[in-house]
Design a protein around this motif. Sequence first.
Motif, PDB file in Angstrom:
ATOM      1  N   ASP A   1       0.813  -1.215   0.000  1.00 38.82           N
ATOM      2  CA  ASP A   1       0.000   0.000   0.000  1.00 38.82           C
ATOM      3  C   ASP A   1       0.845   1.262   0.000  1.00 38.82           C
ATOM      4  O   ASP A   1       0.376   2.338  -0.385  1.00 38.82           O
ATOM      5  CB  ASP A   1      -0.927   0.012   1.219  1.00 38.82           C
ATOM      6  CG  ASP A   1      -1.988  -1.092   1.157  1.00 38.82           C
ATOM      7  OD1 ASP A   1      -2.326  -1.506   0.035  1.00 38.82           O
ATOM      8  OD2 ASP A   1      -2.442  -1.529   2.222  1.00 38.82           O
ATOM      9  N   HIS A   2       2.082   1.177   0.434  1.00 38.24           N
ATOM     10  CA  HIS A   2       2.956   2.342   0.533  1.00 38.24           C
ATOM     11  C   HIS A   2       4.349   1.966   0.022  1.00 38.24           C
ATOM     12  O   HIS A   2       4.655   0.798  -0.182  1.00 38.24           O
ATOM     13  CB  HIS A   2       3.045   2.835   1.985  1.00 38.24           C
ATOM     14  CG  HIS A   2       1.719   3.162   2.590  1.00 38.24           C
ATOM     15  ND1 HIS A   2       1.007   4.295   2.291  1.00 38.24           N
ATOM     16  CD2 HIS A   2       0.964   2.463   3.488  1.00 38.24           C
ATOM     17  CE1 HIS A   2      -0.121   4.306   2.972  1.00 38.24           C
ATOM     18  NE2 HIS A   2      -0.191   3.203   3.709  1.00 38.24           N
ATOM     19  N   GLY A   3       5.166   2.999  -0.172  1.00 39.18           N
ATOM     20  CA  GLY A   3       6.535   2.752  -0.596  1.00 39.18           C
ATOM     21  C   GLY A   3       6.660   2.643  -2.108  1.00 39.18           C
ATOM     22  O   GLY A   3       5.720   2.882  -2.874  1.00 39.18           O
ATOM     23  N   ARG A   4       7.856   2.275  -2.548  1.00 36.55           N
ATOM     24  CA  ARG A   4       8.163   2.223  -3.979  1.00 36.55           C
ATOM     25  C   ARG A   4       7.546   0.986  -4.615  1.00 36.55           C
ATOM     26  O   ARG A   4       7.597  -0.114  -4.059  1.00 36.55           O
ATOM     27  CB  ARG A   4       9.684   2.202  -4.187  1.00 36.55           C
ATOM     28  CG  ARG A   4      10.112   2.137  -5.639  1.00 36.55           C
ATOM     29  CD  ARG A   4      11.608   2.249  -5.779  1.00 36.55           C
ATOM     30  NE  ARG A   4      12.076   3.560  -5.338  1.00 36.55           N
ATOM     31  CZ  ARG A   4      13.363   3.915  -5.327  1.00 36.55           C
ATOM     32  NH1 ARG A   4      14.292   3.042  -5.704  1.00 36.55           N
ATOM     33  NH2 ARG A   4      13.726   5.116  -4.911  1.00 36.55           N
ATOM     34  N   ILE A   5       6.969   1.199  -5.799  1.00 41.46           N
ATOM     35  CA  ILE A   5       6.397   0.088  -6.568  1.00 41.46           C
ATOM     36  C   ILE A   5       7.528  -0.610  -7.321  1.00 41.46           C
ATOM     37  O   ILE A   5       8.367   0.059  -7.942  1.00 41.46           O
ATOM     38  CB  ILE A   5       5.328   0.608  -7.540  1.00 41.46           C
ATOM     39  CG1 ILE A   5       4.196   1.278  -6.761  1.00 41.46           C
ATOM     40  CG2 ILE A   5       4.794  -0.511  -8.419  1.00 41.46           C
ATOM     41  CD1 ILE A   5       3.179   1.980  -7.640  1.00 41.46           C
ATOM     42  N   PRO A   6       7.597  -1.918  -7.301  1.00 38.24           N
ATOM     43  CA  PRO A   6       8.660  -2.631  -8.012  1.00 38.24           C
ATOM     44  C   PRO A   6       8.733  -2.236  -9.482  1.00 38.24           C
ATOM     45  O   PRO A   6       7.712  -2.027 -10.142  1.00 38.24           O
ATOM     46  CB  PRO A   6       8.279  -4.106  -7.834  1.00 38.24           C
ATOM     47  CG  PRO A   6       7.480  -4.133  -6.582  1.00 38.24           C
ATOM     48  CD  PRO A   6       6.724  -2.839  -6.550  1.00 38.24           C
ATOM     49  N   ALA A   7       9.960  -2.121 -10.000  1.00 32.37           N
ATOM     50  CA  ALA A   7      10.172  -1.681 -11.380  1.00 32.37           C
ATOM     51  C   ALA A   7       9.509  -2.623 -12.377  1.00 32.37           C
ATOM     52  O   ALA A   7       8.992  -2.176 -13.414  1.00 32.37           O
ATOM     53  CB  ALA A   7      11.669  -1.570 -11.667  1.00 32.37           C
ATOM     54  N   GLU A   8       9.511  -3.910 -12.113  1.00 31.99           N
ATOM     55  CA  GLU A   8       8.913  -4.868 -13.035  1.00 31.99           C
ATOM     56  C   GLU A   8       7.412  -4.635 -13.177  1.00 31.99           C
ATOM     57  O   GLU A   8       6.849  -4.713 -14.281  1.00 31.99           O
ATOM     58  CB  GLU A   8       9.182  -6.298 -12.548  1.00 31.99           C
ATOM     59  CG  GLU A   8       8.561  -7.383 -13.423  1.00 31.99           C
ATOM     60  CD  GLU A   8       9.090  -7.342 -14.851  1.00 31.99           C
ATOM     61  OE1 GLU A   8       8.346  -7.751 -15.761  1.00 31.99           O
ATOM     62  OE2 GLU A   8      10.241  -6.886 -15.057  1.00 31.99           O
ATOM     63  N   ILE A   9       6.720  -4.323 -12.062  1.00 31.44           N
ATOM     64  CA  ILE A   9       5.284  -4.033 -12.125  1.00 31.44           C
ATOM     65  C   ILE A   9       5.043  -2.750 -12.910  1.00 31.44           C
ATOM     66  O   ILE A   9       4.116  -2.671 -13.722  1.00 31.44           O
ATOM     67  CB  ILE A   9       4.706  -3.942 -10.700  1.00 31.44           C
ATOM     68  CG1 ILE A   9       4.732  -5.323 -10.032  1.00 31.44           C
ATOM     69  CG2 ILE A   9       3.291  -3.386 -10.721  1.00 31.44           C
ATOM     70  CD1 ILE A   9       4.203  -5.332  -8.610  1.00 31.44           C
TER      71      ILE A   9
END
Length: 330
Positions: free
Chosen positions: A305-313
């Motif tokens: 819900d928070h923080g950095r979204i993975p680059a692959e996604i």
Amino acid sequence: MSDDLIVARNPDPDSSLPYLVRVPLGPSGIVIKARETWPRESKVYCHRAAEWPEDAEILERHPVRSCTRRGPAIDLVLDRARQNRSQLVLTQARGREVIFWQSPSTAKQARPGVHLPTARAAGQVLEIVVDSGEKYPYAFGHQQATTTRRRLDAGDYAVELDGVVVAAVERKSLPDLAASLLSGRLTYALSDLAALPRAALVVEDRYSRMFKLEHVSGARVAEALAQAQVRFPSVPIVFCETRPLAQEWTYRWLGACLAELSAAAATRDVEDSFASAGDVAPARQRARAADVRAWARDQGLDVSDHGRIPAEILRRYESEQAAGSDGQQP
């Protein structure tokens, strides 16, 4: 056509310069190979690139505030707060062209060294045209210069490039400056000077002495001088304390003008001599984090819900959005 500075991976595995840089200069941009993506700690060695690959792997993209060529130097300013100013310098080393990419933190202002088709002032005798109306002209006896006298349309001392006056200096004593300012004559002289590629006015005295003139208000002269400088910003007005200093400044300034304008003439079509970057796809708008998270959950992907979204996604989301927009019917 993108106006960004774009850095891509050099697809040539044998090249010692691992990056391609697309500089937004000219109608299509120019392409160079570079050792680094930005001159952070030292000058970056660069070389011309043969082309910009159609399937370039773009690593970085930076909005550009301005990209201007001044002779053999290209001034580049990015639209960001730090590490935003740099300069590409085309020069000669051992008889071949080299390009150095530098920033204020890695080098002082560049003094491009190029082989020019016309003579440069540096290291050579400067040929100065002196206006025939000058009663007591500078002789330039202590400088490497020769003089010829004839009528000049603007200024008292000038230099020529290919037979055309390209830079001129108007000389004034302080009383003459004050009188011409208050009578309005100087306005016409500055207008003629401003029509030249380079022009300046040199005063054989100190600015402070303007307030000690007899029979005239120093404040009025200073006000008129300020108005003249604002009206003709391309013509600097320089106070040089004494006549010998004014002569020396005139000589150095005319030589610098000739060197700069000669370099500019020699590299007038430099953009056309580089490989064109062609059309570069504009950067896609950055996705909103909430939209990406909602999409990921619909796809059954685990995302916090928070923080950095993975680059692959992020890549999968942007790829699907791009495919969807390309398939829309008009």
